[in-house]
Write an enzyme that holds these catalytic residues in place. Structure first.
Site, PDB file in Angstrom:
ATOM      1  N   ASP A  92     -28.193   4.152  74.267  1.00 37.67           N
ATOM      2  CA  ASP A  92     -28.583   5.550  74.373  1.00 37.67           C
ATOM      3  C   ASP A  92     -29.630   5.654  75.470  1.00 37.67           C
ATOM      4  OD1 ASP A  92     -29.110   8.193  74.005  1.00 37.67           O
ATOM      5  OD2 ASP A  92     -29.923   8.010  71.985  1.00 37.67           O
ATOM      6  N   GLY A  94     -32.251   7.426  75.609  1.00 40.02           N
ATOM      7  CA  GLY A  94     -33.608   7.680  75.145  1.00 40.02           C
ATOM      8  C   GLY A  94     -33.927   9.154  75.014  1.00 40.02           C
ATOM      9  N   ASP A 271     -22.175   6.514  65.391  1.00 40.33           N
ATOM     10  CA  ASP A 271     -23.280   5.622  65.047  1.00 40.33           C
ATOM     11  C   ASP A 271     -24.267   6.390  64.197  1.00 40.33           C
ATOM     12  OD1 ASP A 271     -26.156   6.033  66.712  1.00 40.33           O
ATOM     13  OD2 ASP A 271     -24.442   7.149  67.476  1.00 40.33           O
TER      14      ASP A 271
END
Length: 376
Positions: A92, A94, A271
């Site tokens: 990812d 962030g 996720d």
């Protein structure tokens, strides 16, 4: 990265496919364990392979940038070599972590200014910088920098946020195209569809993202405060537009019910920290329902944790013993809970895939949905 669409279940949008990356293949639909700082909490790499049957794990650019730092990762040869996970990794950008800092961040045209949650030091993430950071981390799939607004955002804020996300995306996409991986293999770049709970904004963002022609696409900004039914509606709206020949990643979702409903609507990758976070606190998900292992009802239940469960620990340990571990606050309890829940989530995605390929997903889903959501 390559994606092969193998089947779509009759009467639904559920899909089965295969993603091929430099570090192996991923059979979709797939749940991806979250390894925020380079490790999946309380689970060894060997257990991820052998017990959980994980095919891909996540890392987080924000956390890895702060600790251990990208220079350490560069010296190690990338995250794969640093943490000894030889399968695919997704990172990812962030954006969500910066969003969650609330009072400790400021968004500008340049990028996201924030203070470290560790020591309060000041930092800046630009769309270009997060591409460079993910090049150094060496993930197989990199994410674009975006703003993740609250699900309850008013329209004027959602509009402003989406425009900024799209401008950032154009800059990140350009940086991705003009750079290469550092470790001898290619990396994919996924843009992220935003737009809060506004149908027209979601449609606009999905079209904007589709026009880039990236190897895969993500759906962000859901499961952040809006009702579940609204989330499902937004998934449908977006997946009606996103290309069918590219994988679709729903970020940060969710419960077993969320997983099944997302798959039903054409999502390929998911996720969430829920299986490990809840597992560490004693909430175990099973194919028969949800167990709170702190409840007194398990104190003298000497039957296996889950006799037909997907892992060896389900048959080795009794419910009474696992409850004892949680009440005594033993570290082993957190290991068992995390491992068990991750294995269940991977099992659930695998079963969904099997029924999609068999053509009976539409008949199977209501039955399993009733089972996995009941409280035991």
């Amino acid at each position: 990265m390559d994606f092969e669409l193998q089947a779509t279940a009759p009467g639904t949008a559920a899909r089965a496919g295969i993603i091929t990356t430099a570090h192996g293949q991923i059979e979709t639909p797939i749940f991806m364990p979250v390894g925020t700082v380079g490790s999946v909490k309380a689970v060894h790499v060997k257990e991820l392979h052998d017990e959980v049957k994980a095919q891909i794990i996540l890392g987080n650019t924000y956390h890895l940038y702060l600790r251990p730092g990208v220079e350490i990762l560069r010296q190690a040869g990338g995250l794969h070599k640093f943490n000894s996970w030889d399968g695919p990794i997704l990172t990812d950008s962030g954006g969500f972590q910066v969003f969650s800092l609330a009072e400790n961040r400021k968004l500008t045209e340049e990028g996201a200014h924030f203070r470290s949650h560790i020591d309060g030091s000041k930092h800046l993430f630009t769309p270009e910088k997060v591409v460079d950071l993910q090049r150094t981390i060496g993930s197989d799939i990199m994410m674009a920098l975006d703003e993740c607004p609250p699900g309850t955002s008013e329209r004027h804020y959602a509009r402003k946020s989406l425009d900024l996300t799209h401008r950032w995306l154009q800059r990140g996409w350009q940086r991705y195209k003009e750079t290469e991986g550092l470790y001898g293999y290619s990396q994919a770049f996924f843009p992220i569809v935003q737009g809060c709970t506004y149908k027209d904004l979601r449609q606009e963002s999905a079209k904007f993202v589709t026009d880039l022609g990236a190897e895969g696409n993500a759906i962000g900004g859901l499961a952040v405060g809006e009702p579940a039914e609204v989330m499902y509606e937004m998934i449908e709206v977006v997946n009606d537009i996103l290309p069918k020949d590219r994988p679709r990643y729903l970020m940060g979702v969710g419960t077993p019910a969320n997983i099944l409903e997302a798959i039903d609507r054409g999502v390929d990758m998911m996720d969430c920290v829920m299986p490990t976070r809840n597992g560490r606190r004693g909430m175990l998900f099973t194919k028969h329902g949800i167990m709170n292992m702190r409840n007194a009802k398990w104190a003298n239940d000497f039957s296996p944790l889950q006799e037909d469960g997907p892992t060896e620990i389900d048959r080795i340990y009794t419910k009474a013993y696992v409850r004892h571990l949680f009440i005594a606050e033993e570290f082993l309890a957190m290991q068992i809970g995390s491992l068990h829940n991750l294995a269940f989530y991977l099992w659930l995605g695998g079963e969904a895939r099997r029924h999609i390929l068999a053509g009976d997903f539409a008949q199977w889903k209501p039955q399993i949905l009733e089972q996995v959501t009941r409280r035991l």
